[in-house]
Every structure is written in C-alpha cells, then in structure tokens.
Write an enzyme that holds these catalytic residues in place. Structure first.
Site, PDB file in Angstrom:
ATOM      1  N   TYR A 144       0.858  -1.182   0.000  1.00 46.10           N
ATOM      2  CA  TYR A 144       0.000   0.000   0.000  1.00 46.10           C
ATOM      3  C   TYR A 144       0.893   1.230   0.000  1.00 46.10           C
ATOM      4  CZ  TYR A 144      -3.611   3.322   1.582  1.00 46.10           C
ATOM      5  OH  TYR A 144      -4.475   4.379   1.701  1.00 46.10           O
ATOM      6  N   ASP A 239       9.309   2.857  -0.135  1.00 44.26           N
ATOM      7  CA  ASP A 239       8.246   3.510   0.626  1.00 44.26           C
ATOM      8  C   ASP A 239       8.492   3.201   2.105  1.00 44.26           C
ATOM      9  OD1 ASP A 239       6.009   4.265   1.975  1.00 44.26           O
ATOM     10  OD2 ASP A 239       4.574   3.384   0.582  1.00 44.26           O
ATOM     11  N   LYS A 267       4.203  10.022   8.592  1.00 43.82           N
ATOM     12  CA  LYS A 267       3.913   9.753   9.991  1.00 43.82           C
ATOM     13  C   LYS A 267       5.039  10.049  10.974  1.00 43.82           C
ATOM     14  CE  LYS A 267       1.246   5.899   8.245  1.00 43.82           C
ATOM     15  NZ  LYS A 267       0.714   4.617   8.451  1.00 43.82           N
TER      16      LYS A 267
HETATM   17  C1  LIG Z   1       3.727   2.045   3.424  1.00 44.56           C
HETATM   18  C2  LIG Z   1       2.700   3.132   3.335  1.00 44.56           C
HETATM   19  N1  LIG Z   1       2.778   4.033   2.347  1.00 44.56           N
HETATM   20  C3  LIG Z   1       1.909   5.045   2.247  1.00 44.56           C
HETATM   21  C4  LIG Z   1       0.899   5.201   3.160  1.00 44.56           C
HETATM   22  C5  LIG Z   1      -0.044   6.351   3.014  1.00 44.56           C
HETATM   23  O1  LIG Z   1       0.151   7.258   4.038  1.00 44.56           O
HETATM   24  P1  LIG Z   1      -1.031   8.257   4.475  1.00 44.56           P
HETATM   25  O2  LIG Z   1      -2.094   7.399   5.067  1.00 44.56           O
HETATM   26  O3  LIG Z   1      -0.362   9.176   5.440  1.00 44.56           O
HETATM   27  O4  LIG Z   1      -1.478   8.953   3.247  1.00 44.56           O
HETATM   28  C6  LIG Z   1       0.779   4.281   4.218  1.00 44.56           C
HETATM   29  C7  LIG Z   1      -0.226   4.359   5.260  1.00 44.56           C
HETATM   30  O5  LIG Z   1      -1.217   4.810   5.303  1.00 44.56           O
HETATM   31  C8  LIG Z   1       1.693   3.229   4.304  1.00 44.56           C
HETATM   32  O6  LIG Z   1       1.628   2.322   5.267  1.00 44.56           O
HETATM   33  N1  LIG Z   2      -2.227   0.611   6.754  1.00 42.68           N
HETATM   34  C1  LIG Z   2      -2.578   1.983   6.834  1.00 42.68           C
HETATM   35  C2  LIG Z   2      -1.382   2.755   7.245  1.00 42.68           C
HETATM   36  O1  LIG Z   2      -0.420   2.348   7.700  1.00 42.68           O
HETATM   37  C3  LIG Z   2      -3.684   2.193   7.793  1.00 42.68           C
HETATM   38  C4  LIG Z   2      -3.962   3.629   8.096  1.00 42.68           C
HETATM   39  C5  LIG Z   2      -5.100   4.179   7.323  1.00 42.68           C
HETATM   40  O2  LIG Z   2      -5.170   4.014   6.108  1.00 42.68           O
HETATM   41  O3  LIG Z   2      -5.943   4.823   7.949  1.00 42.68           O
END
Ligand SMILES: Cc1ncc(COP(=O)(O)O)c(C=O)c1O
Ligand SMILES: N[C@H](C=O)CCC(=O)O
Length: 425
Positions: A144, A239, A267
């Site tokens: 993701y 990522d 984060k």
């Molecule tokens: C590996 C990874 N990339 C990207 C994202 C996207 O980050 P955000 O939710 O802050 O947009 C997330 C988590 O949500 C993530 O776990």
């Molecule tokens: N797996 C996602 C981020 O690490 C979960 C957080 C989200 O999408 O709200």
C-alpha cells in the site's frame, strides 16, 4: 468491557461522515462490531469514551514510537503553536528538520516535506517519471502506498480489507501504467522488466511490508531488485512510510543494507502530526520545482507545528539510538510469548517480525507475499481481535496490517498481552 458510548458516537458519526470514519480501516468492518472512540492517550495506553483503557499496538499506525503524548513532542508543538499555526512562507525549522533527516538517512541529500504518505509516494513517482522520461511503474500486490490512483492496483491495507484492491474511479489509462508483481518474486519482476524494456521509470516497494501483515523481503529479492534497477536505469523507490525512523535511524535502507534512489516517509517524521516527505540525491531532487520542471507543491507543506513535532521526535531518536534496540527486544519478547501460547494450544499460526513490526497470521504456511497472507483464517483472527480488545489490548483491526510497538510499552504490558492471548484461546 462496555462500549455503549463508543457505539452511540459511531451511530452519530455515520449520519455525517461516510461509514462514520475518515479512514476506512478504522471502521472495524473486517472484524465486525463498532469501533471504539478514543478520548485521550498517554504513553502506551489508549483511553476510550466508555472509560476503558487499552495497551496500544498500533501507535497511530506507526508514528508514536516513543508513546502517546510524549512530553518533548507535546511541549515543542505547544510552544510553536503560540507563535502561529501556518504562514505559507519559509521558516527556519523546515531546514532544521531537513538537515537532521538527511544526516540520519543514507543516500539522501535533499528532502521535500508534504502532508501525508500518499502525497509523498504520489510525488516521488512523478519525480521518477520526470527524471527518467518513462511512464510505467512496477508495484507489488499487497503493498500500500496511499490512495493516489496509480497505487490502487492490488493495494494492501484497507483497500484489500474492504475488497476493493483495484478501486472504482481509477481510469484504465492510469491503471495501464502500473504493472503488478508478487513480493519476494524476483524472477517475476525480471520478466516484467524484460517485457517492458526501457519503459519502466520506477519500482516502488515497501522494503519491509506492513500492509498485508508484516512481510520480510528475502535478501536475494531485495538485493536483486537493486541490481536490476541499476542495470536497467530504473529508479528504486523505498516507501518507508512505516519503516522510516522505526527500523533504525537509517530506516530499511540501513537495516537491509540496500540503497534506494528515492525514499518516502510519513507519519514518524511528523511525530504524529500530518506529515510526509520524499528524499533523494541532489541529482534527482534538482528535477523538482522550483529548481526543475517536475511540479509539486502544498499550501500547508512544512507546517510549523508538524515540523516542531517531527524535530522533537527525530532529535530524541537520533540521540538515543538504543530506543530501536529496546523496541526490537520488546517485539521479540512478544513474539516468543505469543508463539509459545499458540504452540501450546495447537493453533496453526505464523508470526512475522522485523524490528518493532510484527504480525500474527492464522495459517500453516510461511507468509511471504499477498497470496500467502490472504490464506490466514479470518474467523480465528476476528475472535482473536475481539478477545484481545475485551481484555484491554488494542490490535490492528485487520489481518492485513502490522502491529507497531512503542517504547512506552513495558515488559509487564507485554506479559499481560501474552496472558490475554492465552485466555482468548
Ligand atoms: C507504506 C505506506 N505508504 C503510504 C501510506 C499512506 O500514508 P497516508 O495514510 O499518510 O497517506 C501508508 C499508510 O497509510 C503506508 O503504510
Ligand atoms: N495501513 C494503513 C497505514 O499504515 C492504515 C492507516 C489508514 O489508512 O488509515
């Protein structure tokens, strides 16, 4: 445990917010029941609206490495807020955080701050395309990278939890430029590269995956990707939204001994405030506006509150690198304890762990990619999740997520958690 007030708040939220939540994984759809609503959090614990408290194993999905409401982070934000919350004009603290991040992470000279992990990954891919003058990217099933269109192809996390890994709304035109490979399958990636020779701008990967549970790359796979990218003029994008400043000062690049071309953060770099970032060597970053032609912008990017939280958090991690060891040791303790209980009870399981990321899968075979992760028994997972919740342990509400330990968790919290697993089964 009583959850009446949380349930009432959820009903009210659903009237005004789609599904009652502002991010789907929070809705408990994969495990059933209503989500708990949090009133406050301190250290290792979450306190809900019904007066229950929980040992927290998600830490706001990773960033709160030092625990909730960590004093130096809070104080930095409060002091900064007194001087104004946003200017849309440069501030010194942006350079301070940039300088610190660049000093901690290998292979990066410059960093650009954005507001989320999604933005970081989306912008990094645009930069890779602009730099290489190629259109296609390769991503891995179950990884993701946020909810930008190009990534919602066999995506992990909430996208797969709710059955739409290929989201409606993503055009065929966009989807055709995202090629899909399987995690830990180097031959599959080589075949894709061969079939699209000279057309691939980037391979984007979670270097330790956390969005299909925690999945560890084999040495051969991750080092093979590096070699392939170098040979084919493809940029390797790590990522590190989960792994950055969590697996160690230098993140997954350092932990795995593999260099990436562009690294994305989220984060953690904002200490729990909304931040993301992407970084690379000067040669690549100089293609970015206003120096170069690849456009990328953000009204609130480099926001002073987020920068101050990030600076406080990273300063502490930089000066106390033993935190990473302590976290890894706690995670190992939890791993051994849970494994012992599940073995004793004869429950089929696999536990994956890397540093302070860990996931428990209820299946017989090793979990090495999305397909093997999806074989986990979801009924067992649901019972496990709710059984733990009822004993005051907050785990990610989906089998397609990793736990993230925070350093405020004590050994007695871990022992209580292991004891709770025993009671569930
Ligand atoms: C590996 C990874 N990339 C990207 C994202 C996207 O980050 P955000 O939710 O802050 O947009 C997330 C988590 O949500 C993530 O776990
Ligand atoms: N797996 C996602 C981020 O690490 C979960 C957080 C989200 O999408 O709200």
């Amino acid at each position: 445990m009583r959850y009446q007030r949380s349930s009432a708040l959820f009903s009210e939220a659903k009237k005004y917010i789609p599904g009652g939540v502002n991010s789907p994984v929070r809705a408990f759809k994969a495990v059933g029941g209503d989500p708990i609503f949090i009133k406050e959090a301190k250290g290792a614990y979450l306190y809900d609206e019904d007066g229950n408290y929980y040992i927290d194993y998600i830490a706001s999905w990773g960033p709160l490495i030092l625990g909730h409401a960590h004093k130096p982070v809070l104080e930095a934000v409060i002091e900064k807020a007194k001087k104004g919350t946003s200017f849309g004009i440069p501030t010194e603290i942006e350079t301070e955080l940039a300088k610190l991040a660049v000093s901690m992470v290998p292979n990066i000279d410059k960093i650009r701050f954005v507001n989320s992990g999604t933005e970081a990954c989306m912008s990094a891919v645009r930069l890779a395309r602009g730099y290489t003058a190629r259109d296609k990217i390769i991503k891995f099933a179950g990884c993701y990278h946020g909810h930008s269109d190009s990534f919602l192809i066999q995506a992990g996390s909430g996208a797969v939890t709710f059955g739409s890994p290929n989201s409606p709304g993503v055009t065929q035109g966009t989807a055709k430029d995202t090629l899909l490979a399987n995690y830990n399958d180097l031959d599959g990636v080589k075949a894709l590269v061969k079939a699209n020779q000279g057309e691939i701008a980037a391979i984007i990967i979670e270097p330790v995956a956390g969005n299909m549970g925690c999945i560890i790359p084999t040495d051969e796979f991750i080092k093979g990707l590096r070699e392939l990218c170098t040979k084919e003029g493809i940029l390797l994008l790590f990522d590190e939204v989960m792994t950055g400043f969590r697996l160690g000062k230098g993140g997954a690049q350092e932990a795995l001994g593999v260099d990436a071309d562009i690294v994305m953060f989220g984060k953690v770099i904002g200490g729990g405030l909304p931040v993301g970032a992407f970084a690379a060597r000067t040669e690549i970053m100089s293609h970015l506006a206003p120096e170069g032609p690849v456009y990328q912008a953000g009204t609130l990017s480099g926001n002073p509150l987020a920068m101050s939280a990030g600076l406080a958090m990273l300063t502490e991690l930089n000066t106390k690198p033993e935190t990473f060891i302590s976290l890894a040791e706690k995670t190992e303790f939890l791993h051994k304890g849970i494994a012992e209980v599940l073995n004793e009870k004869g429950i089929a399981h696999q536990i994956n762990r890397f540093g302070s990321m860990i996931s428990v899968h209820f299946c017989d075979d090793p979990v090495v990619d999305f397909e093997s992760s999806a074989k986990g028994n979801n009924d067992t997972f649901k019972n496990y999740f709710h059984g733990m919740l009822d004993q005051g342990i907050y785990l990610p509400p989906s089998a397609f997520e990793s736990y993230f330990l925070n350093d405020a968790i004590s050994y007695s919290d871990l022992a209580k958690t292991i004891e709770a697993v025993s009671k569930v089964f």
